[in-house]
Design a protein around this motif. Structure first.
Motif, PDB file in Angstrom:
ATOM      1  N   ASP A 120      13.941 -61.643  48.420  1.00 44.55           N
ATOM      2  CA  ASP A 120      12.763 -61.590  49.291  1.00 44.55           C
ATOM      3  C   ASP A 120      11.527 -62.200  48.638  1.00 44.55           C
ATOM      4  O   ASP A 120      10.485 -62.346  49.294  1.00 44.55           O
ATOM      5  CB  ASP A 120      12.456 -60.141  49.684  1.00 44.55           C
ATOM      6  CG  ASP A 120      13.064 -59.788  51.034  1.00 44.55           C
ATOM      7  OD1 ASP A 120      13.729 -60.657  51.632  1.00 44.55           O
ATOM      8  OD2 ASP A 120      12.891 -58.642  51.484  1.00 44.55           O
ATOM      9  N   THR A 121      11.624 -62.555  47.369  1.00 44.08           N
ATOM     10  CA  THR A 121      10.494 -63.163  46.671  1.00 44.08           C
ATOM     11  C   THR A 121      10.097 -64.481  47.334  1.00 44.08           C
ATOM     12  O   THR A 121      10.950 -65.318  47.640  1.00 44.08           O
ATOM     13  CB  THR A 121      10.865 -63.410  45.194  1.00 44.08           C
ATOM     14  OG1 THR A 121      11.117 -62.153  44.568  1.00 44.08           O
ATOM     15  CG2 THR A 121       9.751 -64.120  44.453  1.00 44.08           C
ATOM     16  N   ARG A 123       9.145 -65.056  50.312  1.00 40.51           N
ATOM     17  CA  ARG A 123       9.752 -65.239  51.627  1.00 40.51           C
ATOM     18  C   ARG A 123       8.798 -65.936  52.596  1.00 40.51           C
ATOM     19  O   ARG A 123       9.239 -66.711  53.460  1.00 40.51           O
ATOM     20  CB  ARG A 123      10.205 -63.896  52.194  1.00 40.51           C
ATOM     21  CG  ARG A 123       9.094 -62.898  52.491  1.00 40.51           C
ATOM     22  CD  ARG A 123       9.668 -61.560  52.900  1.00 40.51           C
ATOM     23  NE  ARG A 123       8.598 -60.603  53.211  1.00 40.51           N
ATOM     24  CZ  ARG A 123       8.825 -59.314  53.437  1.00 40.51           C
ATOM     25  NH1 ARG A 123      10.055 -58.833  53.360  1.00 40.51           N
ATOM     26  NH2 ARG A 123       7.812 -58.503  53.725  1.00 40.51           N
ATOM     27  N   GLU A 124       7.500 -65.697  52.474  1.00 36.89           N
ATOM     28  CA  GLU A 124       6.542 -66.356  53.350  1.00 36.89           C
ATOM     29  C   GLU A 124       6.503 -67.864  53.090  1.00 36.89           C
ATOM     30  O   GLU A 124       6.466 -68.675  54.025  1.00 36.89           O
ATOM     31  CB  GLU A 124       5.144 -65.760  53.161  1.00 36.89           C
ATOM     32  CG  GLU A 124       5.039 -64.278  53.487  1.00 36.89           C
ATOM     33  CD  GLU A 124       5.352 -63.373  52.295  1.00 36.89           C
ATOM     34  OE1 GLU A 124       5.162 -62.155  52.420  1.00 36.89           O
ATOM     35  OE2 GLU A 124       5.767 -63.918  51.232  1.00 36.89           O
ATOM     36  N   ARG A 164       8.860 -53.951  45.999  1.00 36.67           N
ATOM     37  CA  ARG A 164       8.214 -55.160  46.494  1.00 36.67           C
ATOM     38  C   ARG A 164       6.718 -55.081  46.227  1.00 36.67           C
ATOM     39  O   ARG A 164       6.078 -54.089  46.584  1.00 36.67           O
ATOM     40  CB  ARG A 164       8.499 -55.352  47.981  1.00 36.67           C
ATOM     41  CG  ARG A 164       9.940 -55.785  48.269  1.00 36.67           C
ATOM     42  CD  ARG A 164      10.250 -55.779  49.752  1.00 36.67           C
ATOM     43  NE  ARG A 164      11.603 -56.250  50.015  1.00 36.67           N
ATOM     44  CZ  ARG A 164      12.695 -55.504  49.884  1.00 36.67           C
ATOM     45  NH1 ARG A 164      12.582 -54.235  49.501  1.00 36.67           N
ATOM     46  NH2 ARG A 164      13.881 -56.004  50.131  1.00 36.67           N
ATOM     47  N   THR A 179       3.017 -57.169  46.685  1.00 42.98           N
ATOM     48  CA  THR A 179       2.371 -58.200  47.498  1.00 42.98           C
ATOM     49  C   THR A 179       1.098 -58.658  46.815  1.00 42.98           C
ATOM     50  O   THR A 179       0.225 -57.841  46.485  1.00 42.98           O
ATOM     51  CB  THR A 179       2.043 -57.669  48.902  1.00 42.98           C
ATOM     52  OG1 THR A 179       3.249 -57.233  49.546  1.00 42.98           O
ATOM     53  CG2 THR A 179       1.401 -58.757  49.749  1.00 42.98           C
ATOM     54  N   THR A 191      -2.190 -61.469  47.040  1.00 40.76           N
ATOM     55  CA  THR A 191      -2.911 -62.295  48.007  1.00 40.76           C
ATOM     56  C   THR A 191      -3.642 -63.423  47.288  1.00 40.76           C
ATOM     57  O   THR A 191      -4.022 -63.302  46.119  1.00 40.76           O
ATOM     58  CB  THR A 191      -3.919 -61.459  48.821  1.00 40.76           C
ATOM     59  OG1 THR A 191      -4.929 -60.936  47.955  1.00 40.76           O
ATOM     60  CG2 THR A 191      -3.219 -60.321  49.547  1.00 40.76           C
ATOM     61  N   ALA A 244      -0.774 -63.899  51.987  1.00 37.81           N
ATOM     62  CA  ALA A 244      -0.053 -62.919  51.183  1.00 37.81           C
ATOM     63  C   ALA A 244       1.274 -63.516  50.730  1.00 37.81           C
ATOM     64  O   ALA A 244       1.868 -64.361  51.403  1.00 37.81           O
ATOM     65  CB  ALA A 244       0.196 -61.643  51.993  1.00 37.81           C
ATOM     66  N   SER A 245       1.742 -63.070  49.563  1.00 39.86           N
ATOM     67  CA  SER A 245       3.027 -63.515  49.029  1.00 39.86           C
ATOM     68  C   SER A 245       3.802 -62.304  48.523  1.00 39.86           C
ATOM     69  O   SER A 245       3.274 -61.505  47.743  1.00 39.86           O
ATOM     70  CB  SER A 245       2.814 -64.523  47.892  1.00 39.86           C
ATOM     71  OG  SER A 245       4.055 -64.979  47.392  1.00 39.86           O
ATOM     72  N   THR A 246       5.033 -62.185  48.984  1.00 37.53           N
ATOM     73  CA  THR A 246       5.892 -61.062  48.593  1.00 37.53           C
ATOM     74  C   THR A 246       6.675 -61.421  47.331  1.00 37.53           C
ATOM     75  O   THR A 246       7.202 -62.526  47.196  1.00 37.53           O
ATOM     76  CB  THR A 246       6.883 -60.724  49.722  1.00 37.53           C
ATOM     77  OG1 THR A 246       6.141 -60.313  50.876  1.00 37.53           O
ATOM     78  CG2 THR A 246       7.828 -59.608  49.315  1.00 37.53           C
ATOM     79  N   TRP A 247       6.748 -60.436  46.434  1.00 40.34           N
ATOM     80  CA  TRP A 247       7.552 -60.583  45.215  1.00 40.34           C
ATOM     81  C   TRP A 247       8.467 -59.369  45.135  1.00 40.34           C
ATOM     82  O   TRP A 247       8.002 -58.242  44.958  1.00 40.34           O
ATOM     83  CB  TRP A 247       6.647 -60.664  43.979  1.00 40.34           C
ATOM     84  CG  TRP A 247       5.676 -61.807  44.037  1.00 40.34           C
ATOM     85  CD1 TRP A 247       4.513 -61.849  44.739  1.00 40.34           C
ATOM     86  CD2 TRP A 247       5.802 -63.065  43.377  1.00 40.34           C
ATOM     87  NE1 TRP A 247       3.900 -63.059  44.570  1.00 40.34           N
ATOM     88  CE2 TRP A 247       4.661 -63.829  43.734  1.00 40.34           C
ATOM     89  CE3 TRP A 247       6.753 -63.619  42.516  1.00 40.34           C
ATOM     90  CZ2 TRP A 247       4.457 -65.122  43.261  1.00 40.34           C
ATOM     91  CZ3 TRP A 247       6.544 -64.908  42.039  1.00 40.34           C
ATOM     92  CH2 TRP A 247       5.411 -65.645  42.408  1.00 40.34           C
ATOM     93  N   GLU A 248       9.752 -59.598  45.275  1.00 39.03           N
ATOM     94  CA  GLU A 248      10.747 -58.523  45.174  1.00 39.03           C
ATOM     95  C   GLU A 248      11.218 -58.423  43.720  1.00 39.03           C
ATOM     96  O   GLU A 248      11.695 -59.408  43.152  1.00 39.03           O
ATOM     97  CB  GLU A 248      11.938 -58.787  46.086  1.00 39.03           C
ATOM     98  CG  GLU A 248      12.989 -57.684  46.036  1.00 39.03           C
ATOM     99  CD  GLU A 248      14.208 -57.983  46.881  1.00 39.03           C
ATOM    100  OE1 GLU A 248      15.039 -57.067  47.053  1.00 39.03           O
ATOM    101  OE2 GLU A 248      14.349 -59.131  47.360  1.00 39.03           O
TER     102      GLU A 248
END
Length: 301
Positions: A155-156, A158-159, A201, A203, A205, A254-258
């Motif tokens: 999911d890292t 993902r955006e 996870r 997040t 920004t 925003a950026s997701t980091w799993e």
């Protein structure tokens, strides 16, 4: 991986080599994850005497391990030699805090069973197939030694991945990362004892997409998918991707980091471990003699 995903290891080395000089201007997330990872060192049963930090980068993690275990011999290993040059600043006077070794985690330049603790913070996501990795890690761990690592999950970013797919879905523009279950399956299949996995996870920004891309470049976290397009991306496609990236209410992105965490122990003496040649078990000569003596005593009784 089942979909034939391959990573370009030469590209990984080049990207981190280029990033070494400015890496610490962008590594806030890596530092935070490293601190969270090392909180799990309380599970390490005995103070380790020999420690290997895999994918050590600029050496902050190795320095933290050396401070925690001042009597231990700590080695910082990295694929990119410029990272190890940068790590000199954290190695202490004349490098006495830890040693620095250039090497590949898939072909470690060490003898079997020499380390009490293997530590790796956000390194193994740059490996496409985890099974050979775990075979090699267990090879250099002593019986009962402790393995502690973190990795990025799928999911890292993902955006960013979705924005690129909307702008240009013909080729991958963002590296893919191993699923937690892939890591767990590989750890069990190669003989790691009692592996424990966790996931969270985070997040972050940024003011705009350019800020995110600049940070990824500064970290060396560029696209290393072997199927990527070589050459320049092109201003038109880049603009389409930026337009497709979702915005927050205040205009930021925003950026997701799993983050995936894993710890476990190497098989103890006499317990089987899996190698490319098959399943093996290791016994000391004293243990074999003691076992044989016990068998002879039971036969006579």
């Amino acid at each position: 991986m089942s979909d034939g995903f391959r990573l370009d290891r030469a590209q990984v080395r080049r990207a981190f080599a280029r990033a070494a000089r400015i890496y610490e201007q962008h590594d806030a997330l890596q530092r935070e994850v490293g601190q969270r990872l090392r909180e799990q060192l309380a599970l390490c049963e005995n103070p380790p005497q020999r420690i290997l930090d895999l994918g050590a980068g600029t050496g902050r993690g190795a320095a933290a391990l050396a401070r925690r275990y001042p009597d231990a011999h700590v080695i910082a290993l990295d694929l990119a030699l410029p990272m190890l040059h940068a790590a000199r600043r954290h190695a202490g006077w004349r490098g006495r805090r830890y040693a620095r070794v250039a090497g590949d985690v898939l072909q470690l330049p060490f003898a079997d069973g020499v380390f009490d603790l293997l530590h790796s913070n956000l390194c193994i996501q740059w490996i496409a197939d985890p099974r050979p990795l775990f075979v090699e890690l267990l090879r250099v761990l002593r019986p009962g030694g402790f393995l502690l690592l973190s990795s990025f999950g799928p999911d890292t970013l993902r955006e960013l991945r979705a924005a690129w797919a909307a702008a240009d879905g013909t080729h991958p523009h963002v590296s893919r990362f191993l699923d937690m279950h892939d890591l767990g399956d590989a750890a069990l299949a190669t003989g790691l004892r009692d592996p424990v996995l966790g996931c969270e996870r985070l997040t972050l920004t940024y003011a705009d997409v350019g800020g995110l891309l600049l940070e990824l470049k500064g970290l060396g976290a560029t696209n290393a998918d072997a199927a990527r397009v070589r050459g320049l991306t092109g201003k038109t496609r880049l603009a389409r991707m930026q337009a497709a990236y979702p915005r927050l209410a205040e205009g930021r992105i925003a950026s997701t980091w799993e983050i995936v965490y894993l710890h476990g122990h190497a098989p103890r003496e006499g317990e089987p471990r899996r190698t490319p040649q098959g399943q093996e078990a290791t016994f000391s000569l004293a243990a074999l003699r003691a076992r044989r003596g016990a068998q002879v005593g039971a036969t006579r009784a």
